[in-house]
Write an enzyme that holds these catalytic residues in place. Structure first.
Site, PDB file in Angstrom:
ATOM      1  CG  ASP A   1     -54.569 -46.357 -35.138  1.00 15.52           C
ATOM      2  OD1 ASP A   1     -55.446 -47.162 -34.769  1.00 15.52           O
ATOM      3  OD2 ASP A   1     -54.842 -45.254 -35.646  1.00 15.52           O
ATOM      4  CG  HIS A   2     -55.880 -45.683 -30.985  1.00 12.87           C
ATOM      5  ND1 HIS A   2     -55.942 -44.367 -30.573  1.00 12.87           N
ATOM      6  CD2 HIS A   2     -56.168 -45.672 -32.312  1.00 12.87           C
ATOM      7  CE1 HIS A   2     -56.272 -43.600 -31.612  1.00 12.87           C
ATOM      8  NE2 HIS A   2     -56.415 -44.371 -32.670  1.00 12.87           N
TER       9      HIS A   2
ATOM     10  CG  HIS B   1     -63.986 -44.763 -33.245  1.00 11.89           C
ATOM     11  ND1 HIS B   1     -63.740 -43.961 -34.336  1.00 11.89           N
ATOM     12  CD2 HIS B   1     -62.991 -45.689 -33.223  1.00 11.89           C
ATOM     13  CE1 HIS B   1     -62.641 -44.404 -34.938  1.00 11.89           C
ATOM     14  NE2 HIS B   1     -62.172 -45.444 -34.297  1.00 11.89           N
TER      15      HIS B   1
HETATM   16 ZN   LIG Z   1     -59.983 -46.000 -34.202  1.00  9.10          ZN
END
Ligand SMILES: [Zn+2]
Length: 300
Positions: A67-68, A141
């Site tokens: 999604d990035h 993350h």
């Molecule tokens: Zn992520």
């Protein structure tokens, strides 16, 4: 007129929904156009936002979850299709170089535009220019991730009354700005200190030192708030923030405008993100929707 604004292209985490595209954000900062974390569909969202691909000067990825970054192939090929002439820099965590190579050359196309890869090896300053400095800090993350900060240098603002008092006008004003002294009149006598503006971009992360360092003194902070506090255990498990944490960061760091985004699809009432952050932060809060435009707030 100079333009400093955030164009929100997508606001959904993990998978796009009927109302939210995958992530994507373009920061327009005069002649710079920093495209952050383009997810799938970014090329089309730019069209809806009325922004040409030629506005992009840098592609800045925080990390390599889809999604990035799944919008990179479309953007890279579009730059060539449009014959964009100025080089576009690409910043991404160096540990994901193999991913970037595949995204960049995902399918056959005639490569015309120049994409200059500048992988991030460590925290620090990535680039310096008329915009100031582009800096990165580590985030927390499950995969390596960096957040971004744009820091404009402090300057001086000319004061018309002081200029008039010292008889400086017309082209002499520019001359005085360049040289710092003109016929015995110093720059300090006719101007006041002007703090540089700051922008920060904080995506997928748990709370960590890097988050606070990036957000410090930001005029505009874009920060993920994937979850609400009621799901803080999930946020911590998957390496994300809650809206309450994002609000706390904004409050502690003296942020002026807070943009919340990257929402989990489990929530149907966006106002809850606002209300949760507003419990701890009393500045301006924008709950990002696709195609929202947020101006960098005027200087104090
Ligand atoms: Zn992520």
């Amino acid at each position: 007129m100079s333009v400093r604004e955030l164009v929100v292209l997508g606001t959904g985490s993990q998978a796009p929904s009927r109302t939210r595209n995958h992530n994507g954000y373009l920061l327009r900062w005069e002649s710079e156009g920093l495209l952050f974390d383009p997810g799938e569909g970014t090329q089309r969202q730019l069209l809806f936002a009325g922004v040409p691909a030629s506005a992009i000067t840098r592609i800045c990825l925080t990390h390599f979850h889809g999604d990035h970054c799944l919008g990179v192939p479309g953007i890279v090929q579009r730059l060539s299709l449009d014959g964009v002439r100025r080089p576009v820099r690409a910043h991404y965590p160096a540990s994901g170089s193999d991913f970037f190579a595949r995204l960049r050359y995902a399918s056959a196309f005639h490569e015309v535009a120049e994409v200059v890869e500048e992988p991030i090896e460590a925290e620090g300053t990535l680039a310096t220019g008329p915009f100031g400095q582009l800096r990165v800090r580590r985030l927390d993350h499950p995969v390596e991730a960096f957040g971004y900060q744009l820091v404009e240098a402090d300057g001086r603002r000319m004061v018309p009354e002081l200029l008039a008092r010292h008889g400086v006008s017309g082209p002499d004003v520019g001359e005085l700005q360049r040289t710092g002294n003109l016929r015995g009149v110093s720059l300090a006598e006719v101007s006041v200190h002007r703090p540089g503006q700051r922008f920060a971009f904080v995506m997928d992360t748990r709370l960590c030192d890097g988050v606070f360092a990036l957000a410090e003194g930001a005029d505009l902070l874009v920060i993920e708030s994937t979850f609400l506090a009621e799901d803080s255990a999930l946020a911590s498990e998957y390496g994300h923030l809650t809206a309450a944490q994002a609000g706390r960061v904004a409050a502690e760091c003296g942020v002026r405008t807070l943009v919340l985004t990257h929402f989990s699809q489990r929530y149907t009432e966006p106002n809850r993100f606002h209300d949760e952050a507003a419990e701890v932060f009393d500045g301006k809060i924008v709950v990002a929707e696709d195609l929202t435009r947020v101006a960098v707030p005027k200087r104090r």
